[in-house]
Structure formats: structure tokens, C-alpha cells
Design an enzyme around this catalytic site. Sequence first.
Site, PDB file in Angstrom:
ATOM      1  N   ALA A   6      77.355 -63.580  14.457  1.00 18.77           N
ATOM      2  CA  ALA A   6      77.033 -64.573  13.428  1.00 18.77           C
ATOM      3  C   ALA A   6      78.250 -65.432  13.144  1.00 18.77           C
ATOM      4  O   ALA A   6      79.392 -65.017  13.366  1.00 18.77           O
ATOM      5  CB  ALA A   6      76.575 -63.873  12.139  1.00 18.77           C
ATOM      6  N   ASP A   7      77.991 -66.635  12.659  1.00 16.91           N
ATOM      7  CA  ASP A   7      79.065 -67.510  12.215  1.00 16.91           C
ATOM      8  C   ASP A   7      78.559 -68.329  11.035  1.00 16.91           C
ATOM      9  O   ASP A   7      77.468 -68.903  11.099  1.00 16.91           O
ATOM     10  CB  ASP A   7      79.528 -68.441  13.332  1.00 16.91           C
ATOM     11  CG  ASP A   7      80.898 -69.030  13.005  1.00 16.91           C
ATOM     12  OD1 ASP A   7      81.899 -68.384  13.350  1.00 16.91           O
ATOM     13  OD2 ASP A   7      80.953 -70.103  12.375  1.00 16.91           O
ATOM     14  N   THR A   8      79.335 -68.352   9.978  1.00 21.26           N
ATOM     15  CA  THR A   8      78.963 -69.084   8.769  1.00 21.26           C
ATOM     16  C   THR A   8      79.883 -70.273   8.598  1.00 21.26           C
ATOM     17  O   THR A   8      81.102 -70.147   8.694  1.00 21.26           O
ATOM     18  CB  THR A   8      79.065 -68.171   7.525  1.00 21.26           C
ATOM     19  OG1 THR A   8      78.184 -67.052   7.703  1.00 21.26           O
ATOM     20  CG2 THR A   8      78.674 -68.914   6.258  1.00 21.26           C
TER      21      THR A   8
ATOM     22  N   GLY B 197      74.691 -69.239  11.506  1.00 19.45           N
ATOM     23  CA  GLY B 197      74.026 -69.102  12.793  1.00 19.45           C
ATOM     24  C   GLY B 197      74.092 -67.646  13.210  1.00 19.45           C
ATOM     25  O   GLY B 197      75.094 -66.970  12.979  1.00 19.45           O
TER      26      GLY B 197
END
Length: 192
Positions: free
Chosen positions: A71-73, A108
Site C-alpha cells: 500500500a501507499d498513501t 493505493g
Amino acid sequence: MNLSRPLLLASNSPRRKELLASLGIAFDVKVKEVQEDFPDHLKRAEIAEYLAAHKAEAYRENLQGEAIITADTIVCLGDRVLNKPIDYAGAFEMLQALSGKAHEVITGVCILTQEQKTVFHDTTTVYFKPLSETEISYYIKQYKPYDKAGAYGIQEWIGMVGIEKIEGSYFNVVGLPVQKLYAQLQALGLLA
């Protein structure tokens, strides 16, 4: 919850670990350093999805029947992406820019197995009250938000005193859209 195969979380984030554990899903953590660069032409949700998928690809050759979650924020103020600040001045500038405005937090997520790759995102709109310089300074000195996109954690002091409302998932702002992740794990047959 029963899994159809072992699950890995590729994240050092204590918040992501806690959120995934709260779903009652067993998982192991596997982390490797991955460059977080992205092509300049990408915008907003495209960036978050690209970074999540890019991180997952770094693990592909080592997967042996497991499913891995990456995940990436990112924090977006208009078309400006606010990454993790590198120092006090950077954090102060970011929080000052967010003060009194609405911004979007986009996470994401990628679920990768040897057979398939699923990438999705969630977006939450966050509304900050006008923040004083004293409030910003206090928060940065006390909480050192240098590991957080946009220089803040919603679950910390600044979230309690500075966020007037949100539209969308709270957990997405913390760093993992657990409701969407849970639904995707079910849809992919990974969760029974």
C-alpha cells in the site's frame, strides 16, 4: 477469518499492521527497500496505485504460493502531492498549507499472487480548521510526523484538535482502506 493461502503484508507501518490485525486475519510481515519514485505524468490516484503496484512487483519473484499486500498513501492538496516531510521546516510548511482547507488522502493498494495482481484505491476528503502556528509547532515537536504523508496522523493530537470532518473512510486516512481491502480479499477468493 480463514485464508486460502498465506498472507504477507509488505509494510513497516505500525498503523497498517494494527489495522490488518484488527480484521482478524493472520499475516506475516515481509519488508524490503523499494524506491518510491513515479513517472511525472501520473496524477493523484494514479500515483498511489502505481506506487502500491511497484512495491508489490519487488516481491513477485520470491512469492511461493502466498498473497502479498502493498500500500501507499499520498496526500493531495489540489494537484500538489504532499509526501513525507524531511525536516521540521518541511512539516511546518505542509501543515500550514493544509490549514483551513480540504484535501484528499488517497491510498493505493495492491494484492499480488503468482497468478494475479489486483490494484485499487480509496479516497477520503479531510477538512482542517485553520491551525495556528503554535498548534503546528507543538504538534511537530511532540509527534515528529516525518514518516507520514502530509506531515500528520489523523489518529494523533493534530487530528483530534484540527480536523473538523472527513468524507470517506477514516481508516483510509490512517493508511489502509480496510473495508475495501476486506471486500477485495473476499472477491479474489483469498478469504473465506
